[in-house]
Design a protein around this motif. Structure first.
Motif, short mmCIF file in Angstrom:
data_model
loop_
_atom_site.label_atom_id
_atom_site.label_comp_id
_atom_site.label_asym_id
_atom_site.label_seq_id
_atom_site.Cartn_x
_atom_site.Cartn_y
_atom_site.Cartn_z
N VAL A 80 0.86 -1.27 0.07
CA VAL A 80 -0.05 0.02 0.11
C VAL A 80 0.84 1.21 0.03
O VAL A 80 0.61 2.34 -0.58
CB VAL A 80 -0.96 -0.05 1.11
CG1 VAL A 80 -1.57 1.36 1.34
CG2 VAL A 80 -2.14 -1.04 1.06
N TYR A 81 2.00 1.38 0.82
CA TYR A 81 2.77 2.52 0.77
C TYR A 81 3.60 2.34 -0.37
O TYR A 81 3.64 3.81 -1.01
CB TYR A 81 3.85 2.28 1.82
CG TYR A 81 4.84 3.32 2.03
CD1 TYR A 81 4.63 4.55 2.48
CD2 TYR A 81 6.05 3.04 1.35
CE1 TYR A 81 5.46 5.63 2.67
CE2 TYR A 81 7.21 4.04 1.51
CZ TYR A 81 6.73 5.45 2.19
OH TYR A 81 7.73 6.50 1.99
N SER A 83 2.36 1.77 -3.37
CA SER A 83 1.50 2.18 -4.39
C SER A 83 1.19 3.56 -4.19
O SER A 83 0.82 4.34 -5.13
CB SER A 83 0.39 1.29 -4.54
OG SER A 83 -0.51 1.37 -3.25
N LEU A 84 1.08 4.23 -3.09
CA LEU A 84 0.61 5.40 -2.86
C LEU A 84 1.79 6.30 -2.87
O LEU A 84 1.45 7.67 -2.94
CB LEU A 84 0.33 5.61 -1.24
CG LEU A 84 -1.24 4.77 -0.99
CD1 LEU A 84 -1.64 5.01 0.32
CD2 LEU A 84 -2.19 5.31 -1.99
N SER A 85 3.08 5.99 -2.67
CA SER A 85 4.32 6.91 -2.83
C SER A 85 4.46 7.05 -4.33
O SER A 85 4.44 6.56 -5.16
CB SER A 85 5.39 6.39 -2.27
OG SER A 85 5.93 5.20 -3.00
#
Length: 139
Positions: A80-81, A83-85
């Motif tokens: 998740v990190y 994909s969001l960064s």
């Protein structure tokens, strides 16, 4: 342990709540003294504390399950990190087992080894990039 703590606190809250009153104004149901409840809580805690002594295989399996869930939670949070960064992947430990490895640091630009292709995040076509006509501002 979370479920045991949750059950303990819910039981404590339920013991503090008042009993419903009957038509005569008396509390319905049987009442339990605070000392009886405390004795029950102590015997329940001692019983739960000895669970792993009575069932070591169940505790081992539970520990393995918790370890697996922990690893999955860490990996999922990393996904998740990532994909969001906005930064590209730089940590090879986050790559899957079939992910291509990065370029060889020993190989020079003329080594004949092509760097692995990375999927582009740019999905706009040239037509999408064209600004549509808006007309005059004071019209």
């Amino acid at each position: 342990m979370f479920l045991i703590r949750l059950a303990f606190w819910l039981t404590l809250v339920l013991l503090v709540l008042p009993m419903p009153r009957s038509e005569t104004g008396e509390a319905s149901g049987t009442t339990i003294s605070a000392f009886d409840a405390l004795g029950f809580a102590q015997s329940a805690v001692s019983d739960v504390a000895g669970f792993c002594d009575r069932n070591p295989r169940a505790c081992e399996t539970g520990a393995m399950l918790i370890g697996t869930l922990r690893e999955k939670a860490i990996y999922g949070s990393q996904l998740v990190y990532r994909s969001l960064s906005a930064e590209p992947d730089t940590d090879p430990s986050l790559a899957g087992p079939d992910a291509p490895e990065g370029p060889d640091p020993q190989a020079g630009p003329d080594s004949g080894v092509a760097a692995p292709l990375r999927p582009s995040l740019d999905t706009l076509s040239e037509e999408d990039r064209q600004v549509s006509w808006r007309g005059p501002l004071n019209g």
